[in-house]
Scaffold this motif. Structure first.
Motif, PDB file in Angstrom:
ATOM      1  N   ASP A 279       0.852  -1.181   0.000  1.00 33.76           N
ATOM      2  CA  ASP A 279       0.000   0.000   0.000  1.00 33.76           C
ATOM      3  C   ASP A 279       0.895   1.240   0.000  1.00 33.76           C
ATOM      4  O   ASP A 279       2.123   1.137  -0.128  1.00 33.76           O
ATOM      5  CB  ASP A 279      -0.972  -0.020   1.186  1.00 33.76           C
ATOM      6  N   ALA A 280       0.323   2.393   0.149  1.00 38.92           N
ATOM      7  CA  ALA A 280       1.086   3.646   0.079  1.00 38.92           C
ATOM      8  C   ALA A 280       2.110   3.783   1.205  1.00 38.92           C
ATOM      9  O   ALA A 280       3.065   4.554   1.077  1.00 38.92           O
ATOM     10  CB  ALA A 280       0.133   4.840   0.091  1.00 38.92           C
ATOM     11  N   SER A 281       1.969   3.023   2.288  1.00 36.41           N
ATOM     12  CA  SER A 281       2.919   3.129   3.397  1.00 36.41           C
ATOM     13  C   SER A 281       4.233   2.396   3.107  1.00 36.41           C
ATOM     14  O   SER A 281       5.207   2.597   3.814  1.00 36.41           O
ATOM     15  CB  SER A 281       2.300   2.574   4.686  1.00 36.41           C
ATOM     16  N   GLY A 282       4.254   1.572   2.101  1.00 29.58           N
ATOM     17  CA  GLY A 282       5.450   0.817   1.747  1.00 29.58           C
ATOM     18  C   GLY A 282       6.311   1.571   0.745  1.00 29.58           C
ATOM     19  O   GLY A 282       6.185   2.782   0.583  1.00 29.58           O
ATOM     20  N   HIS A 283       7.176   0.836   0.065  1.00 26.86           N
ATOM     21  CA  HIS A 283       8.092   1.473  -0.888  1.00 26.86           C
ATOM     22  C   HIS A 283       7.926   0.944  -2.306  1.00 26.86           C
ATOM     23  O   HIS A 283       8.712   1.283  -3.190  1.00 26.86           O
ATOM     24  CB  HIS A 283       9.542   1.300  -0.428  1.00 26.86           C
ATOM     25  N   THR A 284       6.924   0.136  -2.555  1.00 30.14           N
ATOM     26  CA  THR A 284       6.716  -0.432  -3.886  1.00 30.14           C
ATOM     27  C   THR A 284       6.614   0.670  -4.930  1.00 30.14           C
ATOM     28  O   THR A 284       7.167   0.552  -6.024  1.00 30.14           O
ATOM     29  CB  THR A 284       5.442  -1.306  -3.897  1.00 30.14           C
ATOM     30  N   TRP A 285       5.944   1.746  -4.586  1.00 29.02           N
ATOM     31  CA  TRP A 285       5.730   2.832  -5.543  1.00 29.02           C
ATOM     32  C   TRP A 285       7.000   3.630  -5.838  1.00 29.02           C
ATOM     33  O   TRP A 285       7.002   4.505  -6.695  1.00 29.02           O
ATOM     34  CB  TRP A 285       4.590   3.744  -5.082  1.00 29.02           C
ATOM     35  N   HIS A 286       8.092   3.325  -5.179  1.00 32.59           N
ATOM     36  CA  HIS A 286       9.380   3.978  -5.458  1.00 32.59           C
ATOM     37  C   HIS A 286      10.095   3.337  -6.644  1.00 32.59           C
ATOM     38  O   HIS A 286      11.093   3.865  -7.111  1.00 32.59           O
ATOM     39  CB  HIS A 286      10.298   3.895  -4.238  1.00 32.59           C
ATOM     40  N   HIS A 287       9.631   2.173  -7.093  1.00 30.57           N
ATOM     41  CA  HIS A 287      10.330   1.398  -8.122  1.00 30.57           C
ATOM     42  C   HIS A 287       9.618   1.473  -9.467  1.00 30.57           C
ATOM     43  O   HIS A 287       8.395   1.462  -9.522  1.00 30.57           O
ATOM     44  CB  HIS A 287      10.427  -0.068  -7.692  1.00 30.57           C
ATOM     45  N   PRO A 288      10.384   1.468 -10.565  1.00 27.40           N
ATOM     46  CA  PRO A 288       9.763   1.452 -11.895  1.00 27.40           C
ATOM     47  C   PRO A 288       9.106   0.099 -12.185  1.00 27.40           C
ATOM     48  O   PRO A 288       9.466  -0.928 -11.589  1.00 27.40           O
ATOM     49  CB  PRO A 288      10.929   1.710 -12.852  1.00 27.40           C
ATOM     50  N   ASP A 289       8.172   0.128 -13.111  1.00 28.14           N
ATOM     51  CA  ASP A 289       7.443  -1.088 -13.473  1.00 28.14           C
ATOM     52  C   ASP A 289       8.365  -2.243 -13.822  1.00 28.14           C
ATOM     53  O   ASP A 289       8.132  -3.374 -13.399  1.00 28.14           O
ATOM     54  CB  ASP A 289       6.520  -0.814 -14.672  1.00 28.14           C
TER      55      ASP A 289
END
Length: 159
Positions: free
Chosen positions: A85-95
């Protein structure tokens, strides 16, 4: 006889036009600003939700919350599964990185420090690339707009 020649010429002309069109389309696809994983395509997140529930939720949480104390190393030196979710760091990485980590696991020396050991297995022998993309589309679809926009910029700059 002229009719046969003009028919052959017209056929050749169509083949050349098709080939040029295919090259133009492929070039356009390669330079598009659309992320590789489109969370706005309603079919992808819907399918991805099912894939995530079956293959990912047992570690990363039914609500993408991750395991408790996910930033604290366990006795074996490994980190618990992070949230998506938004609390993690997944969204920091490119597809492309996300696809590779899900498909091939978290590999030490590539996306983790050398010598790092992870519980994240690769699922390429279990899931199709379409399933991997769908699960990531589902994850992305849950993020607030700020995280989605950031992750899209990261993906585009990595191309």
């Amino acid at each position: 006889m002229n009719h046969a020649v003009s028919g052959a010429s017209e056929s050749k002309f169509r083949e050349v036009c098709f080939l040029l069109g295919a090259i133009a389309w492929a070039t356009w696809q390669g330079s598009t600003s659309t992320p590789l994983i489109d969370a706005n395509d309603a079919r992808q997140p819907a399918k991805g939700r099912r894939v995530y529930a079956q293959y990912c939720a047992s570690c990363h949480g039914a609500n993408l919350e991750g395991q408790p104390a996910w930033r604290v190393r366990r006795a074996d030196g490994r980190l618990p599964a992070p949230p998506h979710d938004a609390s993690g760091h997944t969204w920091h990485h490119p597809d492309e990185v996300l696809i590779e980590i899900v498909s091939n696991g978290l590999q030490a020396g590539r996306y983790a420090p050398p010598g790092y050991s992870s519980d994240m297995p690769g699922v390429a022998n279990i899931l199709t690339e379409e399933d991997v993309r769908a699960s990531l589309a589902y994850i992305k679809s849950t993020w607030p707009e700020a995280q989605r926009a950031h992750q899209s910029r990261v993906t585009l700059s990595a191309k």
